[in-house]
Design a protein around this motif. Structure first.
Motif, PDB file in Angstrom:
ATOM      1  N   LEU A 150       0.826  -1.211   0.000  1.00 15.74           N
ATOM      2  CA  LEU A 150       0.000   0.000   0.000  1.00 15.74           C
ATOM      3  C   LEU A 150       0.859   1.260   0.000  1.00 15.74           C
ATOM      4  O   LEU A 150       0.578   2.223  -0.724  1.00 15.74           O
ATOM      5  CB  LEU A 150      -0.920   0.002   1.224  1.00 15.74           C
ATOM      6  CG  LEU A 150      -2.155  -0.897   1.171  1.00 15.74           C
ATOM      7  CD1 LEU A 150      -2.899  -0.846   2.497  1.00 15.74           C
ATOM      8  CD2 LEU A 150      -3.083  -0.467   0.034  1.00 15.74           C
ATOM      9  N   TYR A 151       1.905   1.255   0.798  1.00 18.84           N
ATOM     10  CA  TYR A 151       2.765   2.439   0.891  1.00 18.84           C
ATOM     11  C   TYR A 151       3.421   2.741  -0.450  1.00 18.84           C
ATOM     12  O   TYR A 151       3.417   3.888  -0.916  1.00 18.84           O
ATOM     13  CB  TYR A 151       3.833   2.231   1.968  1.00 18.84           C
ATOM     14  CG  TYR A 151       4.856   3.343   2.028  1.00 18.84           C
ATOM     15  CD1 TYR A 151       4.556   4.558   2.642  1.00 18.84           C
ATOM     16  CD2 TYR A 151       6.114   3.188   1.447  1.00 18.84           C
ATOM     17  CE1 TYR A 151       5.490   5.585   2.690  1.00 18.84           C
ATOM     18  CE2 TYR A 151       7.049   4.213   1.484  1.00 18.84           C
ATOM     19  CZ  TYR A 151       6.731   5.407   2.107  1.00 18.84           C
ATOM     20  OH  TYR A 151       7.654   6.426   2.125  1.00 18.84           O
ATOM     21  N   ASP A 152       3.989   1.707  -1.077  1.00 15.39           N
ATOM     22  CA  ASP A 152       4.767   1.945  -2.284  1.00 15.39           C
ATOM     23  C   ASP A 152       3.907   2.077  -3.527  1.00 15.39           C
ATOM     24  O   ASP A 152       4.275   2.789  -4.464  1.00 15.39           O
ATOM     25  CB  ASP A 152       5.785   0.814  -2.477  1.00 15.39           C
ATOM     26  CG  ASP A 152       6.989   1.264  -3.273  1.00 15.39           C
ATOM     27  OD1 ASP A 152       7.917   1.812  -2.669  1.00 15.39           O
ATOM     28  OD2 ASP A 152       6.989   1.089  -4.514  1.00 15.39           O
ATOM     29  N   ARG A 153       2.751   1.416  -3.566  1.00  8.71           N
ATOM     30  CA  ARG A 153       1.951   1.385  -4.782  1.00  8.71           C
ATOM     31  C   ARG A 153       0.691   2.257  -4.718  1.00  8.71           C
ATOM     32  O   ARG A 153       0.092   2.538  -5.747  1.00  8.71           O
ATOM     33  CB  ARG A 153       1.544  -0.064  -5.090  1.00  8.71           C
ATOM     34  CG  ARG A 153       2.702  -0.987  -5.394  1.00  8.71           C
ATOM     35  CD  ARG A 153       3.579  -0.420  -6.487  1.00  8.71           C
ATOM     36  NE  ARG A 153       4.634  -1.350  -6.868  1.00  8.71           N
ATOM     37  CZ  ARG A 153       5.659  -1.035  -7.661  1.00  8.71           C
ATOM     38  NH1 ARG A 153       5.759   0.195  -8.123  1.00  8.71           N
ATOM     39  NH2 ARG A 153       6.578  -1.931  -7.960  1.00  8.71           N
ATOM     40  N   VAL A 154       0.274   2.682  -3.538  1.00  6.78           N
ATOM     41  CA  VAL A 154      -0.951   3.480  -3.420  1.00  6.78           C
ATOM     42  C   VAL A 154      -0.681   4.822  -2.740  1.00  6.78           C
ATOM     43  O   VAL A 154      -0.950   5.887  -3.312  1.00  6.78           O
ATOM     44  CB  VAL A 154      -2.043   2.702  -2.648  1.00  6.78           C
ATOM     45  CG1 VAL A 154      -3.294   3.569  -2.494  1.00  6.78           C
ATOM     46  CG2 VAL A 154      -2.380   1.394  -3.360  1.00  6.78           C
ATOM     47  N   ILE A 155      -0.154   4.771  -1.518  1.00  6.03           N
ATOM     48  CA  ILE A 155       0.001   6.000  -0.733  1.00  6.03           C
ATOM     49  C   ILE A 155       0.986   6.968  -1.386  1.00  6.03           C
ATOM     50  O   ILE A 155       0.700   8.162  -1.542  1.00  6.03           O
ATOM     51  CB  ILE A 155       0.443   5.660   0.710  1.00  6.03           C
ATOM     52  CG1 ILE A 155      -0.643   4.826   1.406  1.00  6.03           C
ATOM     53  CG2 ILE A 155       0.728   6.930   1.492  1.00  6.03           C
ATOM     54  CD1 ILE A 155      -0.246   4.331   2.783  1.00  6.03           C
ATOM     55  N   ILE A 156       2.174   6.466  -1.768  1.00  5.19           N
ATOM     56  CA  ILE A 156       3.189   7.343  -2.359  1.00  5.19           C
ATOM     57  C   ILE A 156       2.737   7.916  -3.703  1.00  5.19           C
ATOM     58  O   ILE A 156       2.841   9.136  -3.923  1.00  5.19           O
ATOM     59  CB  ILE A 156       4.523   6.588  -2.488  1.00  5.19           C
ATOM     60  CG1 ILE A 156       5.115   6.320  -1.098  1.00  5.19           C
ATOM     61  CG2 ILE A 156       5.516   7.373  -3.338  1.00  5.19           C
ATOM     62  CD1 ILE A 156       5.310   7.559  -0.260  1.00  5.19           C
ATOM     63  N   PRO A 157       2.205   7.095  -4.642  1.00  2.00           N
ATOM     64  CA  PRO A 157       1.714   7.700  -5.901  1.00  2.00           C
ATOM     65  C   PRO A 157       0.596   8.718  -5.679  1.00  2.00           C
ATOM     66  O   PRO A 157       0.559   9.762  -6.355  1.00  2.00           O
ATOM     67  CB  PRO A 157       1.205   6.482  -6.690  1.00  2.00           C
ATOM     68  CG  PRO A 157       1.994   5.338  -6.162  1.00  2.00           C
ATOM     69  CD  PRO A 157       2.159   5.625  -4.710  1.00  2.00           C
ATOM     70  N   LYS A 184       0.789  12.695  -6.527  1.00  2.00           N
ATOM     71  CA  LYS A 184      -0.182  13.299  -7.439  1.00  2.00           C
ATOM     72  C   LYS A 184      -0.835  14.522  -6.809  1.00  2.00           C
ATOM     73  O   LYS A 184      -1.033  15.544  -7.470  1.00  2.00           O
ATOM     74  CB  LYS A 184      -1.240  12.263  -7.820  1.00  2.00           C
ATOM     75  CG  LYS A 184      -2.218  12.746  -8.872  1.00  2.00           C
ATOM     76  CD  LYS A 184      -3.177  11.636  -9.271  1.00  2.00           C
ATOM     77  CE  LYS A 184      -4.146  12.125 -10.347  1.00  2.00           C
ATOM     78  NZ  LYS A 184      -5.079  11.038 -10.780  1.00  2.00           N
ATOM     79  N   ILE A 185      -1.143  14.436  -5.522  1.00  4.13           N
ATOM     80  CA  ILE A 185      -1.780  15.555  -4.831  1.00  4.13           C
ATOM     81  C   ILE A 185      -0.836  16.750  -4.736  1.00  4.13           C
ATOM     82  O   ILE A 185      -1.232  17.902  -4.970  1.00  4.13           O
ATOM     83  CB  ILE A 185      -2.251  15.125  -3.426  1.00  4.13           C
ATOM     84  CG1 ILE A 185      -3.400  14.099  -3.540  1.00  4.13           C
ATOM     85  CG2 ILE A 185      -2.700  16.331  -2.607  1.00  4.13           C
ATOM     86  CD1 ILE A 185      -3.827  13.512  -2.226  1.00  4.13           C
ATOM     87  N   ARG A 186       0.420  16.485  -4.422  1.00  5.21           N
ATOM     88  CA  ARG A 186       1.392  17.570  -4.257  1.00  5.21           C
ATOM     89  C   ARG A 186       1.994  18.037  -5.581  1.00  5.21           C
ATOM     90  O   ARG A 186       2.633  19.095  -5.632  1.00  5.21           O
ATOM     91  CB  ARG A 186       2.512  17.128  -3.313  1.00  5.21           C
ATOM     92  CG  ARG A 186       2.041  16.783  -1.911  1.00  5.21           C
ATOM     93  CD  ARG A 186       3.216  16.615  -0.976  1.00  5.21           C
ATOM     94  NE  ARG A 186       3.983  17.855  -0.845  1.00  5.21           N
ATOM     95  CZ  ARG A 186       5.141  17.939  -0.213  1.00  5.21           C
ATOM     96  NH1 ARG A 186       5.675  16.860   0.344  1.00  5.21           N
ATOM     97  NH2 ARG A 186       5.787  19.100  -0.145  1.00  5.21           N
ATOM     98  N   GLY A 187       1.831  17.237  -6.628  1.00  2.51           N
ATOM     99  CA  GLY A 187       2.353  17.631  -7.929  1.00  2.51           C
ATOM    100  C   GLY A 187       3.838  17.438  -8.080  1.00  2.51           C
ATOM    101  O   GLY A 187       4.452  17.993  -9.006  1.00  2.51           O
ATOM    102  N   LYS A 188       4.457  16.675  -7.201  1.00  2.00           N
ATOM    103  CA  LYS A 188       5.883  16.384  -7.287  1.00  2.00           C
ATOM    104  C   LYS A 188       6.153  15.088  -6.533  1.00  2.00           C
ATOM    105  O   LYS A 188       5.359  14.663  -5.677  1.00  2.00           O
ATOM    106  CB  LYS A 188       6.713  17.515  -6.684  1.00  2.00           C
ATOM    107  CG  LYS A 188       6.431  17.780  -5.217  1.00  2.00           C
ATOM    108  CD  LYS A 188       7.298  18.930  -4.693  1.00  2.00           C
ATOM    109  CE  LYS A 188       7.026  19.189  -3.208  1.00  2.00           C
ATOM    110  NZ  LYS A 188       7.867  20.286  -2.683  1.00  2.00           N
ATOM    111  N   PRO A 189       7.276  14.411  -6.841  1.00  2.11           N
ATOM    112  CA  PRO A 189       7.590  13.153  -6.148  1.00  2.11           C
ATOM    113  C   PRO A 189       7.656  13.361  -4.639  1.00  2.11           C
ATOM    114  O   PRO A 189       8.327  14.274  -4.151  1.00  2.11           O
ATOM    115  CB  PRO A 189       8.958  12.767  -6.723  1.00  2.11           C
ATOM    116  CG  PRO A 189       9.018  13.438  -8.051  1.00  2.11           C
ATOM    117  CD  PRO A 189       8.268  14.730  -7.879  1.00  2.11           C
TER     118      PRO A 189
END
Length: 574
Positions: free
Chosen positions: A377-384, A388-393
């Motif tokens: 979840l952390y690597d495949r859902v939460i981080i992406p 996306k919300i912040r507009g940067k990695p």
């Protein structure tokens, strides 16, 4: 998918990997099948109280986590990986066979204990206990021989590795190795535990023996096709040389302003002068007399008297991460509480349907599931999603992940203390406090919030620590980085055993029941868990101090690669 012509090489290759993976998977299936439910065997068949049985299993877990370090050192330095794995297979098999015999031979157990009895009133004799310890010791030594070398020995089979094709094969091997090993642990915690509960100890301990026989045969049948590299110098020897050399040169004066002071370094090394931190180690790489200290080709004439700057800096890097490592060791104490958790679950309602009941020993599998799901979840859902919300990695920094894991781990023990208080009050209200084997009308699913929180803690702290080690230590110390977490688990088991000893020794008396009493309904396991929660919160503040003292990290936030590295070492050990 791994594909390669079966006869493309006379030795090694994909065909050898199948046997190596099968050997490791079957060994884990067998050993975890025995260890998961072991606390019930010790209390019911050997008449041990809960605390004594837990302490034995703490020590067994410590040995199981530390023996692979010794096995790796001996294999890399003296005997080689193939002989070490072979020795581990035979030793593990012998230990499991002897342990299985304790279920068959009545004299090996407390006489009044029957196969399906729930309680023993007598104490085990010294010979019986020594034989039990001998069995567990053999299993720990054997596991150390196999697990220390299995992954590296598999990589040895793919030594023609200068092409993208072989790089892909190696990556596939690592992935399948971790997936199959995880599946083996999960099956052992569910299916084998169910067999022990349903069919008794003779069959329940006999199945792992059969699995270990298959594991041993799987390894030795492929002997003619293995690539068998010879042993070479180990990183542990390099560290020892630095310590010995710095001690032998302890009277040398160090002066950073002296341009004439010569240091020994590898050819082509980017580091030619040692750093100023932990300066006393710099003596190990000081050249006193070039004609005596160096050979014509530039190598040291005595490696135990003159080391390279790189060797000195590697040891310094290891010493620098030790405080951060110690915080993870304290967190792992909470993971070591499986024995007490099993006793809790055994008194609760574990029915899924009117006819099917989850074995108490299988509840620990929820921790493995929880940590795996949180990692994904952390690597495949939460981080992406956050990116996306912040507009940067966007990612949590390594030290943020470690700190969050420590804090949630302490919170999980507080939750467990509350659950245990409710469970104990329910037992008193239902008037079954005098019968620790009686089942109450409280669902064991109340334990799931604890496992979910602890799984999140392990996903954050475990992954963070391993990413931290791989990032902060030099690339030449990757093997050290991969072993630090296992060493922490071993130390955590010893610390957990010490805490139980203190609780038993100082918080009990003639008129006062011990917190970790054999009668879980009369003891105060909630107080014990609150103690662990308090230590956990104290560890968090200790970590903040260590983190500030360490300074900034080198970078490298990592990703799924770090998560896979964590899964490699997180696979629990018995």
């Amino acid at each position: 998918m791994i594909t390669e012509p079966l006869l493309s090489n006379p030795k090694g290759g994909i065909r050898a990997l199948f046997f190596i993976i099968a050997n490791e998977a079957l060994e884990r299936l067998a050993s975890f099948g025995l260890s998961t439910n072991m606390i019930m065997y010790l209390t019911r068949e050997y008449g041990m109280d809960a605390a004594s049985g837990a302490q034995i299993l703490f020590l067994y877990s410590a040995a199981g986590n530390f023996m692979p370090i010794i096995g790796a050192f001996l294999a890399d330095t003296y005997v080689g990986r193939y002989p070490m794995i072979g020795f581990g297979c035979i030793t593990s098999l012998l230990g499991m066979v002897l342990l299985w015999l304790t279920t068959i031979i009545p004299e090996a157990r407390v006489p009044s204990c029957a196969q399906f009895s729930n309680k023993c009133d007598n104490d085990a004799t010294t010979p019986q206990l020594l034989f039990l310890y001998f069995c567990l010791g053999l299993m720990s030594i054997g596991a150390g021989g196999i697990r220390s070398c299995s992954l590296a020995f598999g990589a040895d089979q793919l030594r023609k590795r200068d092409s993208l094709k072989y790089a892909g094969i190696l990556e596939s091997f690592f992935s399948w190795y971790y997936v199959i090993s995880s599946a083996s642990v999960f099956i052992s915690m569910t299916c084998l535990v169910y067999i022990q509960d349903a069919l008794g100890w003779k069959v329940g301990f006999g199945v792992p023996v059969v699995l270990m026989i298959l594991s041993t045969l799987s390894f030795f049948l492929a002997s003619p096709i293995y690539v068998k590299p010879k042993a070479k110098a180990n990183w542990l020897v390099g560290f020892a040389r630095v310590l010995v050399a710095s001690f032998r040169k302890r009277r040398i004066e160090l002066c950073s302003q002296n341009p004439d002071q010569l240091y020994h370094h590898r050819k082509g090394s980017a580091v030619v002068v040692p750093s100023e931190r932990i300066r006393f180690l710099n003596r190990a790489c000081v050249i006193k007399n070039p004609e005596e200290d160096l050979m014509p080709d530039g190598r040291s004439s005595d490696p135990w008297c003159l080391c390279t700057v790189d060797q000195v800096e590697e040891l310094k890097a290891l010493i620098k991460v030790i405080p951060i490592w110690s915080t993870g060791m304290l967190v792992s104490v909470n993971v070591c509480q499986n024995s007490f958790l099993l006793l809790q679950a055994s008194t609760m309602n574990r029915h899924i349907t009117s006819k099917f009941e989850i074995p108490a020993g299988s509840f620990y599998a929820f921790l493995l599931l929880s940590s795996t799901i949180w990692i994904a979840l952390y690597d495949r859902v939460i981080i992406p999603l956050a990116s996306k919300i912040r507009g940067k990695p966007t990612r949590l920094r390594l030290k943020q992940k470690i700190g969050l894991g420590i804090l949630v781990s302490a919170a999980s023990m507080a939750v467990l203390a509350i659950i245990e208080r409710v469970r104990r009050e329910t037992a008193i209200r239902e008037e079954i406090s005098d019968n620790p084997d009686a089942a109450m009308h409280m669902s064991a699913m109340w334990l799931l919030p604890f496992y979910i929180l602890l799984g999140f803690s392990e996903a954050m702290n475990g992954v963070g620590q391993n990413e931290f080690f791989y990032t902060e230590l030099p690339k030449s110390m990757s093997s050290v980085a991969s072993n630090l977490f296992s060493i922490g688990l071993s130390a955590a088991s010893l610390v957990a055993s010490f805490i139980v000893s203190v609780v038993r020794g100082f918080i009990s008396g003639e008129n006062q029941e011990s917190w970790v009493s054999s009668n879980i309904n009369k003891g105060h396991y909630d107080y014990y868990y609150w103690l662990l929660a308090t230590l956990g919160f104290a560890t968090f503040f200790y970590y903040l101090a260590c983190s500030k003292a360490y300074g900034p990290c080198k970078g490298g936030q990592g990703g799924i690669a770090g998560d896979l590295d964590f899964m490699k070492v997180y696979l629990p050990t018995p």
